[in-house]
Design an enzyme around this catalytic site. Structure first.
Site, mmCIF file in Angstrom:
data_model
loop_
_atom_site.group_PDB
_atom_site.id
_atom_site.type_symbol
_atom_site.label_atom_id
_atom_site.label_comp_id
_atom_site.label_asym_id
_atom_site.label_seq_id
_atom_site.Cartn_x
_atom_site.Cartn_y
_atom_site.Cartn_z
ATOM 1 N N GLY A 66 -1.235 10.563 19.524
ATOM 2 C CA GLY A 66 -2.558 10.737 18.932
ATOM 3 C C GLY A 66 -2.434 11.065 17.458
ATOM 4 N N GLY A 116 0.524 9.468 23.329
ATOM 5 C CA GLY A 116 -0.616 8.564 23.494
ATOM 6 C C GLY A 116 -0.220 7.101 23.637
ATOM 7 N N GLU A 139 5.023 16.344 23.612
ATOM 8 C CA GLU A 139 4.010 17.383 23.353
ATOM 9 C C GLU A 139 4.562 18.803 23.374
ATOM 10 O OE1 GLU A 139 3.715 14.913 25.555
ATOM 11 O OE2 GLU A 139 2.116 13.641 24.767
ATOM 12 N N ASP A 147 -0.127 15.077 28.243
ATOM 13 C CA ASP A 147 -1.451 14.648 28.718
ATOM 14 C C ASP A 147 -1.439 13.146 29.066
ATOM 15 O OD1 ASP A 147 -1.321 13.857 26.029
ATOM 16 O OD2 ASP A 147 -3.456 14.184 25.675
#
Ligand code: QUE
Length: 353
Positions: A66, A116, A139, A147
């Protein structure tokens, strides 16, 4: 802005999505995921589209994750926080749309594929890795959590390899990605370029698309030059990561005293203790969850992390100040209470902020 993702359909039925922010390693913005989502929705029922290719522009790879620099701003304004929440909602929705897409999606996992970028392509039908693949769920390096459906797909890896990848944020190569079920096909990066040309020149109109696609891919597919390194650690990984308590994992690594266990323990102790405990529970719980439930939980956790200091400390230390010395909320894993962890899973913290 609108050039950040290039979408096209050629006259033979090959549609292409090219992430195009090469200076930012094609990291995903709200506008990019919105455009991708809109195109997938349109192409789903468009008879002029037979197959979809997802790739990254530039030489570095598919996508680093992201757009963390923009998400970082969520700490300083209500509007930015709202925008960050909207980003995660749209991102996960689009990740799901890839899983559900009724036509073949060919994902080029060439070069950097992280966070992402993994989430956007895990659900694709034909995931191709190369000798340039650098794959990770990174992450844990930024005080966040794995995620984009990781509780679903990391549990598809053999044994406890998914936990190991999430908690250590290890970067793995193409052979390892195949091994952990994150890819379907290996070929050389040069062959992938040729495959792309061939797909563009294939007229899908009079073909059985799936059969033809599989036949073409076979022409370019090779075996990885080396065995998966991850597979060679599988026994040790399973031995240490079978515990649902982080303290037990660390204790196990401590007791073993092998090169592997010493290095992995050191790696874990460099992460946010809070992020580690959240991720471990997320993955343990994820085993019993549907993919939809995993994404729903990710959204709750992402919103809670947007209100947690460790996320901003992590991003600051890695991407803003680059001092690599985050000052996380908890110093030791034993300082993180079960209550603090459980709360994060049950409701959104200070949603009216
Ligand atoms: C962990 C991450 C990300 C990361 C580094 C981490 C991530 C991400 C980026 C990134 C890299 C280069 C850029 C950019 C973002 O780095 O998700 O905008 O130019 O997107 O340790 O999760």
């Amino acid at each position: 802005m609108s050039d950040d993702v290039l979408c096209s359909v050629n006259q033979h039925g090959t549609a292409t999505i090219a992430l195009n922010r090469p200076k930012a390693l094609n990291s995903l913005t709200y506008d990019m995921v919105r455009v991708i989502g809109d195109k997938l929705l349109e192409w789903k029922t468009d008879d002029n589209v037979a197959v979809v290719v997802i790739k990254g522009a530039g030489s570095k790879g598919l996508c680093a994750g992201g757009d963390i620099k923009t998400l970082y701003e969520a700490r300083s304004s209500k509007q930015a926080l709202h925008d960050a929440e909207r980003f995660f909602e749209k991102e996960y929705e689009v990740d799901m749309a890839v899983y559900r897409f009724p036509k073949p999606i060919i994902a080029c996992l060439d070069g950097i594929v992280m966070g992402g970028g993994v989430g956007l392509t895990y659900g694709a039908s034909h995931r191709i890795v190369t000798e340039r693949t650098k794959w990770a769920m990174p992450e844990m390096n930024i005080g966040f959590f794995p995620d984009v459906g990781a509780a679903y797909f990391l549990n598809k890896a053999p044994g406890y390899a998914g936990r190991y990848l999430a908690l250590t944020a290890s970067v793995i190569d193409g052979a390892d990605v195949l091994y952990m079920n994150g890819a379907d096909v290996y070929m050389e990066s040069r062959a992938l370029e040729q495959l792309m040309k061939k797909l563009e020149h294939t007229n899908w109109n009079h073909e059985k698309v799936k059969e033809k696609l599989n036949q073409i891919i076979k022409e370019f597919q090779t075996e990885p030059p080396q065995e998966s390194k991850l597979s060679s650690y599988q026994k040790e990984i399973d031995y240490h990561f079978r515990f649902d308590l982080l303290e037990e994992i660390l204790q196990s690594l401590e007791s073993a005293g092998s090169d592997f266990s010493v290095n992995v323990k050191k790696l874990l102790l460099s992460k946010s203790p809070f992020s580690l405990k959240i991720a471990l529970k997320q993955l343990a719980d994820g085993k019993q969850k549907t993919i939809e439930e995993c994404f729903a939980k990710d959204l709750l956790l992402a919103k809670n992390f947007l209100r947690h200091r460790d996320f901003y400390e992590g991003v600051r230390s890695v991407l803003i100040d680059r001092d690599q010395s985050p000052n996380y909320e908890y110093r030791h894993v034993s300082d993180v209470s079960n209550d603090a962890v459980n709360q994060f899973f049950q409701h959104s913290i200070g949603a009216d902020l």
